[in-house]
Design a protein around this motif. Structure first.
Motif, PDB file in Angstrom:
ATOM      1  N   PRO A 115      37.458  47.101  39.003  1.00 46.20           N
ATOM      2  CA  PRO A 115      36.596  46.743  37.875  1.00 46.20           C
ATOM      3  C   PRO A 115      35.190  47.338  38.046  1.00 46.20           C
ATOM      4  N   GLU A 116      34.591  47.704  36.922  1.00 45.55           N
ATOM      5  CA  GLU A 116      33.264  48.322  36.965  1.00 45.55           C
ATOM      6  C   GLU A 116      32.189  47.331  37.394  1.00 45.55           C
ATOM      7  N   GLU A 117      32.294  46.096  36.941  1.00 42.15           N
ATOM      8  CA  GLU A 117      31.274  45.106  37.260  1.00 42.15           C
ATOM      9  C   GLU A 117      31.555  44.340  38.547  1.00 42.15           C
ATOM     10  N   GLY A 118      32.715  44.577  39.177  1.00 40.92           N
ATOM     11  CA  GLY A 118      33.028  43.945  40.453  1.00 40.92           C
ATOM     12  C   GLY A 118      33.715  42.596  40.350  1.00 40.92           C
ATOM     13  N   LYS A 119      33.924  42.084  39.132  1.00 39.17           N
ATOM     14  CA  LYS A 119      34.591  40.795  38.968  1.00 39.17           C
ATOM     15  C   LYS A 119      35.798  40.953  38.057  1.00 39.17           C
ATOM     16  N   VAL A 120      36.794  40.091  38.299  1.00 42.03           N
ATOM     17  CA  VAL A 120      38.022  40.120  37.505  1.00 42.03           C
ATOM     18  C   VAL A 120      38.379  38.702  37.065  1.00 42.03           C
ATOM     19  N   TRP A 121      39.149  38.628  35.994  1.00 47.29           N
ATOM     20  CA  TRP A 121      39.689  37.356  35.537  1.00 47.29           C
ATOM     21  C   TRP A 121      41.080  37.194  36.114  1.00 47.29           C
ATOM     22  N   MET A 122      41.354  35.993  36.634  1.00 47.93           N
ATOM     23  CA  MET A 122      42.685  35.693  37.168  1.00 47.93           C
ATOM     24  C   MET A 122      43.209  34.442  36.485  1.00 47.93           C
TER      25      MET A 122
END
Length: 152
Positions: free
Chosen positions: A69-76
């Motif tokens: 991810p570009e912003e370093g965070k993901v949704w799980m």
């Protein structure tokens, strides 16, 4: 050795495979076989669900590696809830769940083998070719390297 009612002697192995002598014994045997068959079927279904879960974890981990991810965070997704994590933490959680799932799947498969052996023992069908393949394991990477080394 066990003394038979008719006067002969029966070994413990013969006692395991002796056919039921009364309708009551036959009904008990059939009930036990039916119970084990149901357990075997439920274990197969559970193993399939674990395998699907493990494959989903592989796909998720691969997706994070291939497309960070570009912003370093993901949704799980965790059940019905979506949570936001750093990609490193998400990757670690996926790997931990995958390892736990693999261990549980290994345990379920071992129990399946025990149930199948018990069915064969009670049914008197052990001795067929199926028991020869019960303990097969996939080849390791080292085994494959050894095999491929000798191929011209």
């Amino acid at each position: 050795l066990v003394q038979r009612q008719g006067g002969g002697v029966m070994t413990s192995q013969q006692q395991q495979h002796r056919p039921p002598e009364t309708p009551q014994e036959y009904a008990e045997l059939q009930g036990r076989l039916h119970e084990l068959a149901g357990r075997s079927e439920s274990l197969k279904e559970y193993a399939l669900s674990l395998d699907i879960r493990r494959q989903g974890n592989r796909e998720a981990a691969g997706g994070l590696r291939r497309h960070p991810p570009e912003e370093g965070k993901v949704w799980m997704a965790s059940g019905d809830i979506f949570l936001r994590f750093t990609s490193d933490r998400a990757q670690a959680m996926i790997e931990a769940d995958s390892a736990e799932t693999s261990k549980e799947l290994e345990d379920v498969r071992a129990e399946q083998k025990e149930v199948a052996s018990e069915i064969e023992r009670l049914d008197g069908t052990s001795g067929g070719a199926a028991h020869l393949f019960r303990d097969l394991r996939p080849m390791s990477k080292e085994d494959m390297r050894f095999v491929n080394r000798d191929v011209p």
